[in-house]
Every structure is written in C-alpha cells, then in structure tokens.
Design a protein around this motif. Sequence first.
Motif, PDB file in Angstrom:
ATOM      1  N   LEU A 108       0.907  -1.106   0.033  1.00 57.64           N
ATOM      2  CA  LEU A 108      -0.087  -0.034   0.151  1.00 57.64           C
ATOM      3  C   LEU A 108       0.883   1.288   0.014  1.00 57.64           C
ATOM      4  CD1 LEU A 108      -2.761  -0.794   2.750  1.00 57.64           C
ATOM      5  CD2 LEU A 108      -3.018  -0.784  -0.007  1.00 57.64           C
ATOM      6  N   SER A 109       1.900   1.165   0.732  1.00 52.60           N
ATOM      7  CA  SER A 109       2.604   2.507   1.049  1.00 52.60           C
ATOM      8  C   SER A 109       4.056   2.051   1.366  1.00 52.60           C
ATOM      9  CB  SER A 109       2.256   3.516   1.863  1.00 52.60           C
ATOM     10  OG  SER A 109       2.442   3.038   3.127  1.00 52.60           O
ATOM     11  N   TYR A 136      17.743  -2.653   7.760  1.00 57.59           N
ATOM     12  CA  TYR A 136      18.831  -2.197   6.941  1.00 57.59           C
ATOM     13  C   TYR A 136      19.669  -3.635   6.431  1.00 57.59           C
ATOM     14  CZ  TYR A 136      23.046   0.039   4.812  1.00 57.59           C
ATOM     15  OH  TYR A 136      23.632   0.467   3.965  1.00 57.59           O
ATOM     16  N   GLY A 137      19.960  -4.388   7.525  1.00 56.26           N
ATOM     17  CA  GLY A 137      20.645  -5.481   6.833  1.00 56.26           C
ATOM     18  C   GLY A 137      20.170  -6.338   6.058  1.00 56.26           C
ATOM     19  N   ALA A 138      18.864  -6.585   6.163  1.00 56.25           N
ATOM     20  CA  ALA A 138      18.116  -7.315   5.076  1.00 56.25           C
ATOM     21  C   ALA A 138      17.698  -6.835   3.970  1.00 56.25           C
ATOM     22  CB  ALA A 138      16.870  -8.003   6.093  1.00 56.25           C
ATOM     23  N   SER A 139      17.565  -5.278   3.777  1.00 57.69           N
ATOM     24  CA  SER A 139      16.916  -4.817   2.627  1.00 57.69           C
ATOM     25  C   SER A 139      17.627  -5.244   1.476  1.00 57.69           C
ATOM     26  CB  SER A 139      16.944  -3.163   2.993  1.00 57.69           C
ATOM     27  OG  SER A 139      18.285  -2.852   2.956  1.00 57.69           O
ATOM     28  N   GLY A 140      18.926  -5.303   1.007  1.00 62.46           N
ATOM     29  CA  GLY A 140      19.498  -5.693  -0.026  1.00 62.46           C
ATOM     30  C   GLY A 140      19.012  -6.892  -0.488  1.00 62.46           C
ATOM     31  N   ARG A 141      18.883  -7.969   0.520  1.00 63.51           N
ATOM     32  CA  ARG A 141      18.445  -9.315   0.108  1.00 63.51           C
ATOM     33  C   ARG A 141      16.727  -9.179  -0.243  1.00 63.51           C
ATOM     34  NH1 ARG A 141      20.454 -12.013   4.891  1.00 63.51           N
ATOM     35  NH2 ARG A 141      18.618 -11.172   6.069  1.00 63.51           N
ATOM     36  N   ILE A 142      16.298  -8.529   0.416  1.00 65.08           N
ATOM     37  CA  ILE A 142      14.670  -8.302   0.124  1.00 65.08           C
ATOM     38  C   ILE A 142      14.616  -7.639  -1.403  1.00 65.08           C
ATOM     39  CG2 ILE A 142      12.538  -7.461   0.673  1.00 65.08           C
ATOM     40  CD1 ILE A 142      13.130  -8.778   3.373  1.00 65.08           C
ATOM     41  N   ALA A 143      15.424  -6.400  -1.631  1.00 66.98           N
ATOM     42  CA  ALA A 143      15.222  -5.711  -2.880  1.00 66.98           C
ATOM     43  C   ALA A 143      15.547  -6.581  -3.795  1.00 66.98           C
ATOM     44  CB  ALA A 143      16.107  -4.515  -2.728  1.00 66.98           C
ATOM     45  N   VAL A 144      16.491  -7.364  -3.875  1.00 64.74           N
ATOM     46  CA  VAL A 144      17.092  -8.384  -4.987  1.00 64.74           C
ATOM     47  C   VAL A 144      16.027  -9.024  -5.566  1.00 64.74           C
ATOM     48  CG1 VAL A 144      18.412 -10.208  -5.490  1.00 64.74           C
ATOM     49  CG2 VAL A 144      19.346  -8.318  -4.501  1.00 64.74           C
ATOM     50  N   ARG A 145      14.838  -9.582  -4.744  1.00 66.58           N
ATOM     51  CA  ARG A 145      14.085 -10.587  -4.870  1.00 66.58           C
ATOM     52  C   ARG A 145      12.685  -9.500  -5.146  1.00 66.58           C
ATOM     53  NH1 ARG A 145      15.002 -15.855  -3.487  1.00 66.58           N
ATOM     54  NH2 ARG A 145      13.199 -16.452  -4.555  1.00 66.58           N
ATOM     55  N   HIS A 146      12.906  -8.524  -4.620  1.00 68.40           N
ATOM     56  CA  HIS A 146      11.423  -7.655  -4.976  1.00 68.40           C
ATOM     57  C   HIS A 146      12.092  -6.134  -5.585  1.00 68.40           C
ATOM     58  CE1 HIS A 146      10.067 -10.326  -1.719  1.00 68.40           C
ATOM     59  NE2 HIS A 146       8.898 -10.098  -2.200  1.00 68.40           N
ATOM     60  N   PRO A 147      12.320  -6.108  -6.814  1.00 75.04           N
ATOM     61  CA  PRO A 147      12.823  -5.129  -7.554  1.00 75.04           C
ATOM     62  C   PRO A 147      11.938  -4.017  -7.664  1.00 75.04           C
ATOM     63  CG  PRO A 147      12.492  -6.927  -9.228  1.00 75.04           C
ATOM     64  CD  PRO A 147      12.032  -7.588  -7.633  1.00 75.04           C
ATOM     65  N   ARG A 148      10.501  -4.218  -7.327  1.00 76.30           N
ATOM     66  CA  ARG A 148       9.460  -2.941  -7.398  1.00 76.30           C
ATOM     67  C   ARG A 148       8.995  -3.154  -5.950  1.00 76.30           C
ATOM     68  NH1 ARG A 148       7.325  -1.320 -12.433  1.00 76.30           N
ATOM     69  NH2 ARG A 148       8.609  -2.080 -14.209  1.00 76.30           N
ATOM     70  N   LEU A 149       9.642  -2.291  -5.265  1.00 73.12           N
ATOM     71  CA  LEU A 149       8.974  -1.832  -3.849  1.00 73.12           C
ATOM     72  C   LEU A 149       8.126  -0.908  -3.963  1.00 73.12           C
ATOM     73  CD1 LEU A 149      11.861  -2.900  -1.496  1.00 73.12           C
ATOM     74  CD2 LEU A 149       9.562  -4.090  -1.927  1.00 73.12           C
ATOM     75  N   GLU A 150       6.898  -0.771  -4.929  1.00 71.38           N
ATOM     76  CA  GLU A 150       5.977   0.357  -5.054  1.00 71.38           C
ATOM     77  C   GLU A 150       4.657  -0.245  -4.763  1.00 71.38           C
ATOM     78  OE1 GLU A 150       6.728   1.300  -9.183  1.00 71.38           O
ATOM     79  OE2 GLU A 150       8.897   0.857  -8.834  1.00 71.38           O
ATOM     80  N   PRO A 151       3.712   0.810  -4.517  1.00 74.34           N
ATOM     81  CA  PRO A 151       2.393   0.523  -4.320  1.00 74.34           C
ATOM     82  C   PRO A 151       1.777  -0.075  -5.517  1.00 74.34           C
ATOM     83  CG  PRO A 151       2.722   2.811  -3.280  1.00 74.34           C
ATOM     84  CD  PRO A 151       4.157   2.253  -4.184  1.00 74.34           C
ATOM     85  N   GLY A 152       1.014  -1.112  -4.997  1.00 72.12           N
ATOM     86  CA  GLY A 152       0.406  -2.044  -6.161  1.00 72.12           C
ATOM     87  C   GLY A 152       0.981  -3.282  -6.596  1.00 72.12           C
ATOM     88  N   TYR A 153       2.291  -3.406  -6.103  1.00 75.65           N
ATOM     89  CA  TYR A 153       2.818  -4.622  -6.514  1.00 75.65           C
ATOM     90  C   TYR A 153       2.854  -5.603  -5.343  1.00 75.65           C
ATOM     91  CZ  TYR A 153       4.481  -2.869 -10.754  1.00 75.65           C
ATOM     92  OH  TYR A 153       4.459  -2.267 -11.971  1.00 75.65           O
ATOM     93  N   ARG A 179       1.516  -6.151 -11.641  1.00 73.36           N
ATOM     94  CA  ARG A 179       0.708  -5.423 -10.613  1.00 73.36           C
ATOM     95  C   ARG A 179      -0.480  -6.630  -9.909  1.00 73.36           C
ATOM     96  NH1 ARG A 179       0.465  -0.100  -9.536  1.00 73.36           N
ATOM     97  NH2 ARG A 179       1.821   1.232 -10.649  1.00 73.36           N
ATOM     98  N   ALA A 180      -0.735  -6.379  -8.715  1.00 79.35           N
ATOM     99  CA  ALA A 180      -1.535  -7.190  -8.250  1.00 79.35           C
ATOM    100  C   ALA A 180      -2.946  -7.355  -8.754  1.00 79.35           C
ATOM    101  CB  ALA A 180      -1.855  -7.120  -6.654  1.00 79.35           C
TER     102      ALA A 180
END
Lengths: 312, 276
Positions: A108-109, A136-153, A179-180
């Motif tokens: 959502l946000s 912060y320590g996990a954000s890289g690992r999560i961002a690699v598998r979630h390239p679009r951390l944007e509302p609607g995904y 998108r979802a």
Amino acid sequence: MGVERRHALASKALGRSLVPPQAEEENPALTAVTGEILDVSPHLIIVENPEGVEERLVIAPWATAWRGSVITPADLPTGSRVVIRARQSGRVADRLWGDVTRVTGVILSMGRDGRDRTVELHCGPHRGTREVVIPYGASGRIAVRHPRLEPGYLFDAIGTRVEGVTTAYLPATSQPPYRATAVPPPPPAYNGVQSRISGAAAWSDAFDEGEAGVAYPMLERADSQCDDAGVSCTGLPYLSLGSMLYVGNVCESRAAVLPIVACGCMAGRFCDRCVECGTSPRGRIAELSPASFVELGGDLTNGCFNARVGLG
Amino acid sequence: MAPETLATAALALVVLLLFLGGSAKAATAGSHAEPGGLARLGPGVLVPERWRKPVMIFCAGAEVVLAAGLVFTASPLPRWGTVTFFSVATYVLWELRRRRPDVGCGCFGDASGSPVGLRSIGRAVVLTGAAVLVAVVPVTGRNLLSPSWHTLIAFGAGLALLAVLSPEMEESLARVRHRAPCEQRPIAAPKALARLRSSSEWRSHLDLLTAAEPSDTWRELCWRFFVYPARVASGAEADVVFAVYLSGRRPPVRVAVVEGEAAGPLRKSIGVSAGH
C-alpha cells in the motif's frame, strides 16, 4: 451453518463414502508441535501448546533453529512462540522456528524509519493491513528479489513477529513482475480438469495456532464472503470452504488430505514457481497452515514446496 | 426402406462411435499418467484403483478391434461381440448411475464427465439395437463404399438421434466457448437455483422443506449444493441436500435427506480461521 458439515452432506447427496479420505503414509511421519517456550536447554525444550498442555521434546544433536537468522536451539528465548518439526511421534525436535511469521500482500505504501524501511501491506479482506519493518541489514536481500517496492505490487517475505512488531528478513519468493490487479489469466483448457494439479504450495500465518488446514484461492466469491477470491493463473477447479483437499509434497513424497478453512485470495495472485527440488509449474495453488506445512516436510524459511493438489 | 439400407447406416454409426470412443478413452488413459487420474470416470470407479487404467485401456482396445472386425470381416464374432459390448455397457451405466451418481460414464474419455443420466443409458440402448441390426443383416465395410441416398438419410437421422442423446455435446460446446471446463467456469448460484427449482427432484421434496431459502449453499467442482431445513414424515428435524450439476440445460439433480446430526463421522474439528 458451519462449513464443517459440508463434506458429509455433499457425500450423502452424491453417494460417496462418508469417511474423509486419508492419504497413505509413505515416509516416517513428521509431527508439528507449536506453542510457547516455557524452558529450553541444549538438549530439552518444554513448550505449552495452544490447548495449554506442556510438551517436552528432546532436541536432536543435529537440530537447528531459526529466529531471524540460524541459531542454536538453546538460544531461543523463553516465552517466544515456536513451531517445531518433530520426529519419533513428536518426541524429538529436529528443526525449530521461533516467532516466525510470513507477510504476503499487496504494497500500500513504503516508508522509512531511520535506516530501516517500512512497508504497509494489504493482506486480503480477512487479514487486513499489516505494517512490516525491513531492517537495513536485510533490505538488500529483499530488494534483490523484490525489484519493485512500489504501491500496487506484491510482497512476500518471511520474518519474525516479536512484541507486535513484524520484521522481514528473508524474501519468500521472487516478486511477480505484474501489479496485483493484473494477474495473468489461466491458459485455455479444452479438456476436463485433471484430478491432480501441480504447482507451488506456500504457507501463511493467517490460521489459528497449531491448526491443520489449507487456504485455497479458487472459491466462489459469494460463498466465501471474500471479494478477492476466484483469481488464479493456474487452471484450478472451484472448491469451497469445508471441501477436503489432497495436498502432496512432490519433493518429499508426503501427502495429506486437509480441510479448506480459509480463502487464499493472496496465494492466487502469485504466479510464481517453487524451485525447492526441480522447478514447479507456474502458480501458487494452496496456502497451508504452518503446522500442516511442516508436517508435509516443508521448511518454513524456504516458504514453498512443489505440490500436487486434488479433491480429497 | 430395405433392411440392408438401414443395417448399412447402423454399421456406419456403430463403427464411428466405437472408433471415437476407443480413441478418446485411449487419449484419456494416456494423458493421466499419475495414479488416481481416472478416479472420477466410470466404469473405472467400480473396480479397485489399480485396475482402473487397465480397464480403460482394455475398453479402448476392445472398441477399436470390434470396429475393425465389423468393417473388414464378415465373421459373426465381432458382430455378436459388439452386441455383447453395448448390452454390457448399458448394464454398467445403469449400475454406475445407481452406485456412484456423481461420476461420468467415461464413454468418450474425460469429455464424458457429466454424471450418467437417462440420455447416456438411452444412447447405449440405441447402439445395442443398431448392433443387433448389423449382426442380423449381413453387411460389411464393402457396403459403406457405395452408399445410397436412403443410407445417407438413415445415417444422418441416426447421427442426429445420437447427438440428442449425448450429454457430451453441451459440455464440449461450452468448453470451446468459454475455453475452460465446467469446473473452472464461474457460474452464479441463482442460475443453479433456477435449474434446481425446475427439476422433478425439487418438486418431489418440496413438501418436506420448512424454509423458502437455503440455509447453506456452496460449490465443489461442477456441483452446487443447496441445503434446506426440512421436517420428515415422522416429525423429526432434517436437512435436504440438493446437488445440481452445473453443465447442460437440463442438468442432473441429486438429493439426499439427512436426519438430525446424523451426517456421518466428521473429522474432530474443521475450524474456519478467517472472517467467519
């Protein structure tokens, strides 16, 4: 009327056997023990299960635990909620997950809290909105598998829930690129439905503690009071709350017949594959309760297994 | 019309249906490599699970052999074999309808998923009659090479009759139109309720019902269930469960009266975790 009578009533009307079918055991059974840790030592763990009964389990020498990271079982803090995979009819613990949770939903946000990121997720009509912290320590690992951390995904991660704060540590899947609201339609099918459908089975923590059951995406919206149901990118047949679903773990040759107890509206939006052993066909076909997932041989931190489902 | 003309048309129909049925069954048996795949198609459900696939393959093989025997030989063996095959099939369908009202006949593999009704049984009876005609009047494949107008008309009429008696036709057309089998098509509950209310099962149980609206309704695969509170003749509380098949214009309806809480052994609890 309770949905628990539906299977028996349907069997009466259609002349089927009244006894719910049971899957045959092929491997030594696994038992899932859930509860609150009362005491833990390097060799013994005492938990209070949801019924308030104390259970004592021997910790196997090779056992490992997870609580945000891999730790030794004795480091699990007293008072935390734990899911234990046990062998020898529930006496020997060989894998433990402490305060484990899984957040699956539509973003959502996004926000920031110092160096950490925060995500607000819509987890379906039954499960509401959840706030998740990505350290912060996990954000890289999560961002690699979630390239679009944007509302609607879509977002799907595994983490811990301690004192009401949900922290995501591991990505549970590769984020779908759509998108979802734009789930791809199932492939056209001119044949009849196969009696067993292959895909990925995930788990979810939207069940009561220790409950055995499954959430299934393909429910009629009016019957399940779930306006998001009935979406899937796999050709799944319609079933209902109270139907008995056969779920087989292809990697481990384990199977069980479980009741459908919830609407898997988020599972149906994931058109991903599970790469647990080989690659599963596309599509998340069921969401199991943590206890059922563990008893079928799944690892909660992997988040999925290659499954086959069918009507029980 | 000479008996030979009719017999030639009957031969063409019997051979066509044997060949189509055999190849559709073989395709279904081949596509479901995993065990349990044929669980919901008759006549496999009447035999133990490990025999289901062999029975399906045996049926397919027998049909193709009989069709070839009818076309290429004048021997009475395939002729009376076909008569036996269709009479046994009629009996099996009757038995299937009685013992497992929810399964399809499997006559054309997984295209025949809708439950066995009087139409499927009627088709088997018509085919038995056609097979008797072929067995009594000596016709072979040679007669098919030079058909008369009368033969063609009789063939067309027979084909139309068989199409009317085939529940597969409606479901196949719907699959082509919606690109999904009945189990995957969203079908609104009011439509199924309207079909239920025009059925004879509804009329025969109407007196028992104590409420106008169902107390529960749900859908499983191609069936929609409606539960109505009722009172049986002895005055005891009961539930009447109607199951409506969701494919076809006049779909099969099954009904059961379940008295009190005697709904059979339940698992100890099936809780619903979310929203209820």
